[in-house]
Design a protein around this motif. Sequence first.
Motif, short mmCIF file in Angstrom:
data_model
loop_
_atom_site.label_atom_id
_atom_site.label_comp_id
_atom_site.label_asym_id
_atom_site.label_seq_id
_atom_site.Cartn_x
_atom_site.Cartn_y
_atom_site.Cartn_z
N ARG A 14 -7.01 7.90 -3.41
CA ARG A 14 -8.10 7.43 -2.59
C ARG A 14 -8.78 6.23 -3.22
N SER A 15 -8.24 5.72 -4.30
CA SER A 15 -8.79 4.49 -4.86
C SER A 15 -8.41 3.33 -3.96
N SER A 16 -9.22 2.28 -4.00
CA SER A 16 -9.00 1.20 -3.05
C SER A 16 -7.97 0.20 -3.53
N ASP A 17 -8.14 -0.29 -4.74
CA ASP A 17 -7.16 -1.18 -5.36
C ASP A 17 -6.71 -2.26 -4.40
N GLU A 18 -7.67 -2.85 -3.68
CA GLU A 18 -7.31 -3.71 -2.57
C GLU A 18 -7.24 -5.18 -2.94
N LEU A 19 -6.47 -5.92 -2.14
CA LEU A 19 -6.37 -7.36 -2.31
C LEU A 19 -7.49 -8.03 -1.53
N LEU A 20 -8.28 -8.81 -2.22
CA LEU A 20 -9.38 -9.48 -1.54
C LEU A 20 -9.33 -10.96 -1.86
N SER A 21 -9.36 -11.77 -0.83
CA SER A 21 -9.44 -13.22 -1.06
C SER A 21 -10.87 -13.65 -0.82
N GLY A 22 -11.11 -14.93 -0.85
CA GLY A 22 -12.45 -15.41 -0.56
C GLY A 22 -12.91 -15.00 0.82
N VAL A 44 -7.69 -7.93 -7.41
CA VAL A 44 -7.62 -6.49 -7.15
C VAL A 44 -8.98 -5.87 -7.39
N GLU A 45 -9.44 -5.11 -6.40
CA GLU A 45 -10.70 -4.38 -6.55
C GLU A 45 -10.36 -2.90 -6.67
N ASP A 46 -10.95 -2.22 -7.62
CA ASP A 46 -10.64 -0.81 -7.82
C ASP A 46 -11.88 0.02 -7.56
N SER A 47 -11.87 0.73 -6.45
CA SER A 47 -12.98 1.62 -6.10
C SER A 47 -12.41 3.01 -5.92
N MET A 48 -12.85 3.96 -6.74
CA MET A 48 -12.14 5.23 -6.85
C MET A 48 -12.35 6.18 -5.68
N ASP A 49 -13.49 6.12 -4.99
CA ASP A 49 -13.77 7.12 -3.98
C ASP A 49 -14.18 6.50 -2.65
N ASN A 50 -13.26 5.88 -1.98
CA ASN A 50 -13.57 5.31 -0.68
C ASN A 50 -13.69 6.39 0.36
N PRO A 51 -14.68 6.29 1.24
CA PRO A 51 -14.76 7.24 2.35
C PRO A 51 -13.63 6.96 3.34
N PRO A 52 -13.34 7.91 4.23
CA PRO A 52 -12.31 7.66 5.24
C PRO A 52 -12.59 6.42 6.07
N SER A 53 -11.53 5.73 6.40
CA SER A 53 -11.61 4.52 7.21
C SER A 53 -10.36 4.46 8.07
N VAL A 55 -8.74 1.89 8.54
CA VAL A 55 -7.85 0.91 7.90
C VAL A 55 -7.21 1.56 6.67
N ILE A 56 -5.90 1.53 6.62
CA ILE A 56 -5.13 2.11 5.53
C ILE A 56 -4.52 0.99 4.69
N HIS A 57 -4.62 1.13 3.37
CA HIS A 57 -4.07 0.15 2.45
C HIS A 57 -2.78 0.71 1.87
N ILE A 58 -1.68 -0.04 1.96
CA ILE A 58 -0.37 0.41 1.51
C ILE A 58 0.11 -0.53 0.41
N ARG A 59 0.51 0.04 -0.75
CA ARG A 59 0.93 -0.76 -1.89
C ARG A 59 2.34 -0.38 -2.34
N GLN A 124 -3.58 4.76 0.80
CA GLN A 124 -4.96 5.11 0.49
C GLN A 124 -5.87 4.54 1.58
N TYR A 125 -7.11 5.06 1.63
CA TYR A 125 -8.08 4.46 2.54
C TYR A 125 -8.47 3.08 2.05
N SER A 126 -8.64 2.15 2.98
CA SER A 126 -9.21 0.85 2.64
C SER A 126 -10.72 1.01 2.52
#
Length: 517
Positions: A14-22, A44-53, A55-59, A124-126
């Motif tokens: 459930r960590s976010s580990d998402e790709l974020l651009s400007g 890469v942003e690492d947020s360990m406890d994202n609430p349900p969304s 949007v799903i992030h796939i790595r 994981q949840y975005s």
Amino acid sequence: MDGIASDVAVGVKRSSDELLSGNLYNSPNSSVTANGSDSKKLRVEDSMDNPPSRVIHIRKLPSEVSETEVIALGLPFGKVTNILMLKGKNQAFLELGTEEAAVTMVNYYTAVTPQVRNVPVFIQYSNHKELKTDSALNQRAQAVLQAVSAVQEGGSPCSDTAGDGVLTPAPSPVLRIIIDNMFYPVTLDVLQQIFSKFGTVMKIITFTKNNQFQALLQFSDPVNAQQAKLSLDGQNIYNSCCTLRIDFSKLVNLNVKYNNDKSRDYTRPDLPAGDGQPPVNPGMASLSKDSTSLLGAISPLSAAAAAAAAAGRVALSGHSGGSGVLLASNLNDEMVTPKSLFTLFGVYGDVQRVKILYNKKDSALIQMADGNQAQLAMSHLNGQKMYGKIIRVTLSKHQTVQLPREGLDDQGLTKDFTNSPLHRFKKPGSKNFQNIFPPSATLHLSNIPGDVTEEDLRLLFSNAGGTVKAFKFFQDRKMSLLQMSTVEEAIQALIDLHNYDMGGGHRLRVSFSKSTI
């Protein structure tokens, strides 16, 4: 996906580990956007406890993955409304129509490792609530999404989008299914459970051809057949075996004469069983109102367990699924004991030996009865919380757990449970094979004495640590459901209270339940 009953070596996080651009806003309530000018610099942003969304992030996607394959991961759970491919980073964002569909998807893949082209991927949840994409720059992905939506809604994809990786209308509601690498028997009921996730299964015929188990399965709608083929082709029913190979049949309707263990017409429960065949339970032979959501948010291991029950949990000669030894790490070394590991891992197989490592007491070796039980335990327990710590479970290189030399005091770190009376699966065909579920906040209690009240059980489980949120007796009052406030609390309660002496020779049996109260 490594199997419908699969090995979660990587697990869902459930960590976010998402790709974020400007232009990917760093706010939990923002939307993900993408354009050409700012997407070169990604962090890469690492947020360990994202609430349900929704949007799903796939790595960790394979580099050659197509949009259709990514969309297929979300297709069984509801409408996919948007997709953003980040091929250079082997990642993607998938937006589902509702948050409920996204929750169902993440819950499902918590117990079932998603795989794309035989590569395990992370889901994981975005930390974003919606996905906004620049259609000019995301043109191909949008074309594929449009084509998939057309098929989902029963229409036809636009002719100019039909090409590599784009769906075309399903030619038939009938699928031809071949089972490769069949170490365990696969029953007609298992197929019905698995495929009914995608729509109403009308008829099934099973047979053996060229020494291979095969089946013809008819949906009520070709669209459902399309979705099932897209999502299930190449998956394993069990860990590393019983691989589904799925094609469309040239037939458009199946003619079923008998309802038995070889063929079934769910629209005709009145059909005879045929000569020498046991009759089918009428409830099993008719269409279920819940058939389209049978595997909903739960792991389809109930299907795998049904086949295991039919097989008596005996693998074919010479195939035991590899090593039966697991390595559990990141344990709470102040709390964990061989007995607690025996009880928890014993939910998924018969634990033979446990050894907490002398020089690394936050790690332990757990020997299961065979490799399939080991993978089953790993797939369910990797990433769960035990005594406040997220445990990691992997297959060990060891083939057995060695007992200490006679006369050597190892401080009780090694225990032999080979002859334990508490093994749940020692009886071939035991009903326990049909009740294997992922850890959940809801527990199933059985062997309850007649004089024990709801208040008694609520107090007992509250004293184990945690809060009892709900309780429900079954009609005979020998069984009940009890819901703790978290999965971690339920795991703790199961460890502490399975086999608890209730008096009068009654030992409480505690299991995880697929139900909620």
